[in-house]
Design a protein around this motif. Structure first.
Motif, mmCIF file in Angstrom:
data_model
loop_
_atom_site.group_PDB
_atom_site.id
_atom_site.type_symbol
_atom_site.label_atom_id
_atom_site.label_comp_id
_atom_site.label_asym_id
_atom_site.label_seq_id
_atom_site.Cartn_x
_atom_site.Cartn_y
_atom_site.Cartn_z
ATOM 1 N N LYS A 60 -4.471 -12.357 0.696
ATOM 2 C CA LYS A 60 -4.418 -11.786 2.043
ATOM 3 C C LYS A 60 -5.792 -11.340 2.555
ATOM 4 O O LYS A 60 -5.891 -10.777 3.647
ATOM 5 C CB LYS A 60 -3.430 -10.607 2.059
ATOM 6 N N GLY A 61 -6.835 -11.543 1.743
ATOM 7 C CA GLY A 61 -8.186 -11.286 2.234
ATOM 8 C C GLY A 61 -8.856 -10.033 1.712
ATOM 9 O O GLY A 61 -9.854 -9.578 2.273
ATOM 10 N N ALA A 62 -8.325 -9.454 0.630
ATOM 11 C CA ALA A 62 -8.949 -8.247 0.065
ATOM 12 C C ALA A 62 -10.395 -8.533 -0.328
ATOM 13 O O ALA A 62 -10.699 -9.601 -0.868
ATOM 14 C CB ALA A 62 -8.165 -7.766 -1.150
ATOM 15 N N VAL A 63 -11.269 -7.575 -0.047
ATOM 16 C CA VAL A 63 -12.680 -7.726 -0.413
ATOM 17 C C VAL A 63 -12.936 -7.189 -1.815
ATOM 18 O O VAL A 63 -13.910 -7.549 -2.464
ATOM 19 C CB VAL A 63 -13.585 -7.041 0.640
ATOM 20 N N ALA A 64 -12.037 -6.308 -2.286
ATOM 21 C CA ALA A 64 -12.197 -5.712 -3.614
ATOM 22 C C ALA A 64 -10.844 -5.307 -4.179
ATOM 23 O O ALA A 64 -9.913 -4.971 -3.432
ATOM 24 C CB ALA A 64 -13.129 -4.512 -3.559
ATOM 25 N N ILE A 65 -10.757 -5.333 -5.500
ATOM 26 C CA ILE A 65 -9.555 -4.926 -6.235
ATOM 27 C C ILE A 65 -9.945 -3.817 -7.211
ATOM 28 O O ILE A 65 -10.898 -3.957 -7.977
ATOM 29 C CB ILE A 65 -8.950 -6.096 -7.038
ATOM 30 N N ILE A 66 -9.210 -2.713 -7.163
ATOM 31 C CA ILE A 66 -9.401 -1.610 -8.116
ATOM 32 C C ILE A 66 -8.201 -1.631 -9.057
ATOM 33 O O ILE A 66 -7.053 -1.596 -8.601
ATOM 34 C CB ILE A 66 -9.480 -0.242 -7.398
ATOM 35 N N CYS A 67 -8.431 -1.676 -10.363
ATOM 36 C CA CYS A 67 -7.318 -1.816 -11.298
ATOM 37 C C CYS A 67 -7.644 -1.169 -12.642
ATOM 38 O O CYS A 67 -8.808 -0.913 -12.954
ATOM 39 C CB CYS A 67 -6.987 -3.292 -11.496
ATOM 40 N N GLU A 68 -6.592 -0.915 -13.419
ATOM 41 C CA GLU A 68 -6.770 -0.369 -14.767
ATOM 42 C C GLU A 68 -6.921 -1.486 -15.794
ATOM 43 O O GLU A 68 -7.525 -1.275 -16.845
ATOM 44 C CB GLU A 68 -5.568 0.518 -15.136
ATOM 45 N N ALA A 69 -6.362 -2.661 -15.493
ATOM 46 C CA ALA A 69 -6.468 -3.829 -16.390
ATOM 47 C C ALA A 69 -6.946 -5.014 -15.565
ATOM 48 O O ALA A 69 -6.320 -5.377 -14.565
ATOM 49 C CB ALA A 69 -5.117 -4.126 -17.026
ATOM 50 N N MET A 70 -8.048 -5.590 -15.976
ATOM 51 C CA MET A 70 -8.608 -6.721 -15.239
ATOM 52 C C MET A 70 -7.682 -7.939 -15.334
ATOM 53 O O MET A 70 -7.051 -8.181 -16.375
ATOM 54 C CB MET A 70 -9.979 -7.088 -15.812
#
Length: 487
Positions: A60-70
């Motif tokens: 959907k076009g996210a510029v960045a992902i923040i996550c606990e597990a890559m």
């Protein structure tokens, strides 16, 4: 536009793949809301795991992902940031994204089992009365000055909190009063906020469907005070044994309020009637329109907080005398046949006991107390028999009914409530699953001077059954039914 690296200030980063100097349009933890140049924070929730929707957010076009597990695969042009705790990261990022609005007003958090809504709302009303611009984040509603928004949670998510705080700062709000729930603390929704003060009301049996035991529930509440800065105040109910636990490790300045024990702020109940309370607070007598000893505690907390926020005492006392009860909190009406109907949010054993003991302390003894009560589904089941015991022991008649059954069978819930009724009180009780019919029966049973208590839902204007919400307002319902019977 704000840069990702600026939003990540104070967040503990474990790994970064990509560029943090990218411009960000918005933040989301719901992948359905993600649009071009947004950041998606993957949160592990009780019902779903945001990590399962990382690909959706990327598409959907996210510029960045923040996550606990890559993820196993990375997408070119998208920055991936691994953090230890997504809930905490979301809270800190939300504060940074909205330019840390809590640092530009005086934010007061109110926590405890009972009294949060009343104290936060009446503090807002008092400060408005005395000429200050104020804001409110509560179970019932959100207020930015005079502008009202609908509330969906006791403590909203971090993005919602900071968005409204930013709106408050931009509108010139000086003070904001906020309910702080155990869920909100546990899910770190309040991290990154700068509190000027914290108020502890009391602690009793609640939310043990979420917290594994009472100790965990208490310790989660304590975390709020652990995190207060040394510039803040921590105001606790000195008559609650858990009050001292709350402030064991706080850096904030400690203050107490109490009716029964020595405290910095002391009150005495001189008169307790259906029309209000005559109180003596720190040697000042005043009449307030609220009812019951639990409201004496609430009013004392309001007086103490106002003093700690440096309002003039006599001005505060005058404003307190004008305060009205909060919707669904010991809200009452008197019918043409002189039947008193009380609607209260009491949905915990302690709250129900307080309301019924208050009614018993005020009545002459000749009136019947007819209580209509149920328990919510998909929530702490341990309290159901306890509430059945309290309702039957402190009322002359009880009708057990449906509250918000949610996904549970309402009749099963009622059976679990009835299990707590002592054998000597069986004859007092009825079970009517349909809530409207239960309230109607209470109205039909009531004679002149009798008292009806409709407990559990208070301000709520709906009933939740099998995933659907149906219009249902206890106060409007009992008013309509009593009016119809008068004709």
């Amino acid at each position: 536009m704000i840069l990702l690296r600026d939003i990540l200030y104070k967040v503990t980063l474990e790994k970064v793949v990509g560029n943090t100097a990218v411009a960000v349009r918005d933040l989301h933890f719901d992948s359905r809301k993600v649009a071009l140049d947004d950041v998606f924070i993957a949160i592990k929730g009780s019902l779903s795991n945001g990590h399962d929707y990382i690909k959706t957010a990327c598409d959907k076009g996210a510029v960045a992902i923040i996550c606990e597990a890559m993820p196993e695969e990375f997408v070119n042009g998208i920055t991936f940031v691994q953090v230890a705790d997504s809930h905490q990261a979301l809270a800190l990022m939300a504060a940074n994204f909205y330019d840390n609005p809590s640092e530009n007003l005086k934010l007061i958090g109110v926590t405890g089992t009972n009294g949060k809504t009343t104290i936060a709302t009446l503090l807002y009303n008092l400060f408005k009365q005395t000429g200050y611009e104020a804001g409110l984040l509560s179970t019932v509603k959100i207020l930015v000055g005079e502008v009202e928004y609908k509330a969906t949670h006791t403590t909203p998510d971090s993005l919602t909190i900071n968005r409204y705080l930013r709106e408050m700062v931009d509108a010139g709000v000086e003070f904001c009063f906020m309910e702080v729930s155990s869920h909100g603390i546990h899910q770190k929704r309040t991290e990154g906020l700068h509190f000027t003060g914290g108020i502890f009301t009391n602690l009793s049996h609640d939310h043990l469907d979420y917290h594994k035991d009472f100790k965990e529930y208490r310790d989660v509440k304590k975390l709020f005070f652990d995190q207060l800065p040394k510039t803040a105040f921590a105001l606790i109910n000195g008559d609650d044994k858990n009050g001292a636990v709350m402030v064991q490790n706080t850096k904030a300045k400690k203050y107490t309020y109490a009716l029964k024990s020595y405290a910095d702020y002391k009150a005495q109940i001189l008169e307790n009637q259906f029309t209000g309370l005559l109180l003596k607070i720190n040697n000042h007598e005043l009449w307030v329109k609220l009812i019951g000893s639990f409201n004496a505690y609430n009013m004392l907390a309001i007086y103490a907080a106002s003093d700690l926020l440096e309002l003039e005492n006599m001005e505060v006392l005058q404003a307190m005398s004008l305060l009205e009860s909060v919707d669904g909190r010991f809200q009452y009406l008197v019918s043409e046949k002189n039947i008193t109907a009380i609607v209260d949010y009491a949905h915990t054993p302690d709250a129900l006991k307080n309301v019924l003991e208050t009614i018993n302390s005020i009545r002459t003894g000749n009136e019947e107390i007819i209580t209509v009560v149920g328990c919510g589904g998909d929530r702490d089941a341990q309290k159901r028999p306890v509430m059945g015991n309290i309702a039957a022991s402190l009322s002359t008649k009880v009708i057990f009914t449906s509250d918000n059954p949610r996904s549970e069978d309402p009749e099963t819930i009622i059976e679990e409530i009835e299990a707590g009724v002592p054998s000597e009180h069986y004859k007092k009780t009825l079970s009517i699953t349909d809530r409207k019919q239960a309230i109607k029966t209470a109205c039909q049973l009531a004679n002149e001077n009798d008292i009806i208590l409709v407990a559990g839902k208070g301000h709520e204007t709906y009933q939740e059954i099998k995933g659907e919400r149906f219009d249902f307002d206890d106060f409007k319902m009992v008013n309509q039914l009593l009016t119809a019977l008068n004709k």
